[in-house]
Structure formats: structure tokens, C-alpha cells
Design an enzyme around this catalytic site. Structure first.
Site, short mmCIF file in Angstrom:
data_model
loop_
_atom_site.label_atom_id
_atom_site.label_comp_id
_atom_site.label_asym_id
_atom_site.label_seq_id
_atom_site.Cartn_x
_atom_site.Cartn_y
_atom_site.Cartn_z
N ASN A 1 -25.25 -37.87 -61.27
CA ASN A 1 -25.31 -36.46 -61.68
C ASN A 1 -26.57 -35.82 -61.13
OD1 ASN A 1 -27.54 -36.78 -63.68
ND2 ASN A 1 -26.04 -38.17 -64.60
N LYS B 1 -24.81 -39.60 -83.68
CA LYS B 1 -25.55 -40.70 -83.05
C LYS B 1 -26.53 -41.34 -84.03
CE LYS B 1 -25.27 -39.02 -78.30
NZ LYS B 1 -25.15 -39.86 -77.11
O1 C5P Z 1 -23.51 -37.84 -75.79
P1 C5P Z 1 -24.44 -37.18 -74.83
O2 C5P Z 1 -24.38 -37.80 -73.46
O3 C5P Z 1 -24.34 -35.70 -74.78
O4 C5P Z 1 -25.87 -37.48 -75.43
C1 C5P Z 1 -27.02 -37.15 -74.76
C2 C5P Z 1 -28.18 -37.97 -75.28
O5 C5P Z 1 -27.81 -39.35 -75.41
C3 C5P Z 1 -29.33 -37.97 -74.32
O6 C5P Z 1 -30.52 -38.12 -75.08
C4 C5P Z 1 -29.09 -39.19 -73.45
O7 C5P Z 1 -30.28 -39.69 -72.89
C5 C5P Z 1 -28.50 -40.16 -74.46
N1 C5P Z 1 -27.49 -41.07 -73.90
C6 C5P Z 1 -27.75 -42.41 -73.84
N2 C5P Z 1 -26.78 -43.28 -73.36
C7 C5P Z 1 -25.59 -42.81 -72.95
C8 C5P Z 1 -25.32 -41.43 -73.01
C9 C5P Z 1 -26.27 -40.58 -73.49
O8 C5P Z 1 -28.86 -42.83 -74.19
N3 C5P Z 1 -24.69 -43.67 -72.50
#
Ligand code: C5P
Length: 413
Positions: free
Chosen positions: A210, A341
Site C-alpha cells: 500500500n 480490537k
Molecule cells: O483494522 P484496521 O486495519 O483498520 O486497523 C488499523 C490499526 O490496526 C492500525 O493501528 C494498524 O497498525 C493495526 N493493524 C495491525 N495488524 C493488522 C492490521 C492492522 O496491527 N493486521
């Protein structure tokens, strides 16, 4: 430690004889790897030429509030926003008086009024002017408003007298300016920060990723280190230099990042997940480069582990902070994400259409259990400093709460 590396220093020069020392000051700031922009008042230009400061700072010098070309290039608001710190050196008695009254009739005073970054003044004047009650009151007022007053030194003066009123030497100013970024709020705390994108291999030469540049995560890691924390920065592939004073661990995929974080998180006090972790990875990564044959091809993806949720689920989890990058303003969805979360704090930011990724500025809506705060659009460096302050506040209040909660609180509730 040099805290000025990569910082934006906006230097305002006013009209005193010490203005000649501003040239050396700019040189030392550049040696400390700071970005420097200079604003000169009309008085300053009587003592030293803008050309000198332009050559030393590597940037055009700003002089006029109403110069339409300068305004178009970088107006007073942009200059104020650009700054991570604003220093007026030398600051004459008159410029201090004008700051006290919130004047905005020249570029420097207008920028001082608009600037929300830390501001400092380095007074320089004759000792009688310094001792005059008017100046004393002005200095007290400015200090009470949070301006940092650097100096003055005592010694021989240009007017032949001896006493307080000499501008601090340029090296002393650089040291004190650097010290402004060392807050000590997280002294002794172990902080793990993730940053950047992850890369999920499709085959040996291709991957899914990304647009995250890693800038916000690096700025947060740096701000935590400047606040005195022992910081480990777990970074995906980015083109950024390691900020001073922290340990960096480079990873490529989400699985690598997960492993690196889970190894360190149990021993940490605070975990800040800024990385844009790929949600999915190819179920199988080909060992050889995939050849094109069919008109279409299917790629089967599987979910990556959620690093943040896994850290939050640890027993004795650190204080956990996540980011929610959204393409539309949805504080509600960030609130829900925080709860889903199981994390302590979430910072929501808008991405897409020139926002968030790959740009230097950002704004955050920070939410925690029982509170929220808007951090308005500003440079990522300063935004990170503000976010770390907020994290330190919430972390401290959680520690205090834990101390006052009786052991059998659940039974008595
Ligand atoms: O669920 P989402 O991707 O929107 O959540 C974003 C947050 O979760 C960010 O702080 C990102 O660093 C963390 N994240 C993570 N591991 C993942 C996906 C997101 O630590 N696989």
C-alpha cells in the site's frame, strides 16, 4: 543528543547588532541537520543582508507580510504551520513588546501570532534596556504564556557597557533549542512502534502493498524517543532514515512484523501500531516468477494476523494505541474499532485525495475510553509530539487508576 535533526526551525531575526551572529546560528542549525527558514524584519536587514541568510539556510528569506509573490509561495500561515519550533534571535526590546501586545503588522509578528509550535526568544539589548521594568514585565508576560526565554548572557556589550543583555552564543542557542524537544514524559518507559507498509509476496518479484510512506510512524517513534522512552521501531520497507536514539528492526511481511512485535510487546509499557499492515496475503507465494499465460488469473488471499489486537489480548498487555485510516470522516467507526480490537486509544485520520499517506501534514481525532481530542492539521513531526503527549497523559492516568483500584474491586462493584 541532537534533537534538531530533521526539525523545521523558523528563525526570526530582528534589528539589533547581534543580528550578525544569526549567520553563525543558521550554519550551526544546518550542521545539526535542521531545516531552516528565515524571517527578517526591516531593522534586521539594516544589519545583515537577506542574501547571507539565504545562502546559509538554503531557502529564500521571508521579509514582507503583504508581498503577493512571497505570500503565494509561502504565506504567514504556511510558515507558522511549517515550523516545529520558532526562535526569535536576536529579539530586541521592541520586538518583545510587540509580541506581548499580539501585534501582527509585519511578517514576523504575524507568524508569531499564528504559530502553535513551541516559540522561543533570545533577547539582546543594552543592559539598562534589559533591566527596565517595561522589559522585565514583557519578559514575565511572555514566559507566563509559555514562550521560552533563552538568555540573555552577561558580559561586554556593543555599546561599551558591561552587564546582562548579550544574546546567547549561537552554539548555546542551538543546544537550548534542541533541549526543548526533550520532554522526559516517557523517561524509562519501553515503547514499541510499528511503521510503514508491509509487503505480501505473490512470487519472488511481485508483492501486494500500500501507499504508506512510514513518515507518521517514524515521527511517532522519534517523538517517543525524545520524550525519554526506550523505543523499538519495527518498520516495513520504507525509504526513511532511522531517527536518532532508537532501535530499528526491519521487516517485510505482516507475518514478519507480527513475529517481531510479539517477541517484544510482552516486555513493553506502550505499543503504538502506526503501520499500514496488509489485511490479506496470497495464500501461497509462488517459488518461481509466475508466467503470463491466461487472459485472467485468480489470486487467493488469506487474512493476516491482526498484530494490534493480538498485543491487546496479551495478559498484562502494554498500553495499546492504534490508528484508523479512513477515506471518510467516521469517528463512530474509529470508536467501534477501538472497542472491537480491545485497545486503549485510537487515532483516526483521513487518507486519500492528498491526505494521510505520502504527505507531510495530517490531522488526527484521538479517542480513548471516556474521552476524545481533535489534533488539527499540522506537520507530522509536531502532530506526533502532540500525540505522544496525549499517550503519556492517558498512560499516566491508567497507572494511577490501577494503583487506586482495590484488589477486590470486581467483587464489590
Ligand atoms: O483494522 P484496521 O486495519 O483498520 O486497523 C488499523 C490499526 O490496526 C492500525 O493501528 C494498524 O497498525 C493495526 N493493524 C495491525 N495488524 C493488522 C492490521 C492492522 O496491527 N493486521
Amino acid at each position: 543528543m541532537n534533537y534538531l535533526s530533521g526539525k523545521h526551525v523558523l528563525l526570526g531575526i530582528t534589528g539589533g547588532i547581534a543580528a550578525y551572529k544569526a549567520a553563525e546560528l543558521v550554519r550551526l542549525l544546518r550542521n545539526a541537520d535542521a531545516g531552516v527558514r528565515v524571517i527578517m524584519t526591516a531593522g534586521a536587514r539594516e544589519f545583515i543582508t537577506p542574501l547571507t541568510l539565504q545562502a546559509l539556510s538554503g531557502n529564500p528569506v521571508h521579509t514582507d507580510l503583504l508581498d503577493s509573490t512571497a505570500e503565494a509561495a509561502m504565506g504567514h500561515i504556511e510558515l507558522a504551520r511549517w515550523a516545529d519550533v520558532l526562535l526569535v534571535a536576536p529579539a530586541t526590546a521592541d520586538s518583545l513588546a510587540r509580541l506581548v501586545h499580539g501585534r501582527a503588522d509585519d511578517l514576523l509578528t504575524a507568524v508569531c501570532l499564528a504559530c502553535e509550535a513551541p516559540r522561543a526568544v533570545a533577547p539582546a539589548m543594552n543592559r539598562a534596556m534589559w533591566d527596565n521594568p517595561a522589559t522585565r514585565d514583557n519578559i514575565s508576560t511572555l514566559a507566563a504564556r509559555g514562550l521560552h526565554v533563552l538568555g540573555p548572557a552577561t558580559g561586554e556589550q556593543a555599546c561599551g557597557e558591561t552587564g546582562p543583555g548579550r544574546m546567547l552564543e549561537p552554539q548555546a542557542l542551538v543546544d537550548q533549542l534542541s533541549g526543548l524537544f526533550r520532554t522526559g514524559r516517557l523517561a524509562g518507559r519501553r515503547v514499541v512502534v510499528t511503521a510503514g507498509p508491509t509487503r505480501e509476496a505473490i512470487d519472488p518479484v511481485r508483492y501486494i502493498s500500500n501507499r504508506s510512506s512510514g513518515r507518521m510512524g517514524f515521527a511517532v517513534a522519534r517523538a517517543a524517543a525524545e520524550a525519554g522512552a526506550d523505543v523499538t521501531l519495527v518498520s516495513g520497507p520504507v525509504a526513511l532514515e532511522t531517527p536518532p536514539g532508537l532501535q530499528r528492526v526491519d521487516v517485510t511481511s505482516a507475518a514478519d512484523m507480527h513475529a517481531a512485535v510479539m517477541q517484544r510487546a510482552p516486555d513493553s509499557d506502550i505499543f503504538i501500531a502506526v503501520a499500514a499492515v496488509a489485511d490479506y496475503r496470497p495464500q501461497a507465494s509462488a517459488t518461481q516468477k509466475i508466467r503470463k499465460s491466461e487472459a485472467t488469473m485468480e489470486l487467493l488471499l488469506e487474512r493476516n494476523p491482526d498484530i494490534l489486537a493480538d498485543v491487546a489480548a496479551l495478559s498484562g498487555a502494554p498500553f495499546t494505541v492504534g490508528f484508523a485510516a479512513e477515506t471518510e470522516a467516521l469517528p463512530e467507526s474509529a470508536k467501534n474499532k477501538r472497542i472491537a480490537k480491545g485497545i486503549d486509544m485510537i487515532a483516526a485520520n483521513l487518507v486519500g485525495e492528498g491526505l494521510g499517506f505520502e504527505v507531510d501534514e495530517n490531522a488526527l481525532h484521538v479517542i480513548w475510553d471516556g474521552g476524545e481530542r481533535e489534533l488539527p492539521c499540522t506537520g507530522k513531526t509536531r502532530l506526533a509530539v502532540q500525540l505522544v503527549e496525549l499517550i503519556a497523559d492517558r498512560y499516566d492516568s491508567r497507572q494511577t487508576q490501577d494503583k487506586v483500584t482495590p484488589i477486590n474491586a470486581k467483587d464489590t462493584a
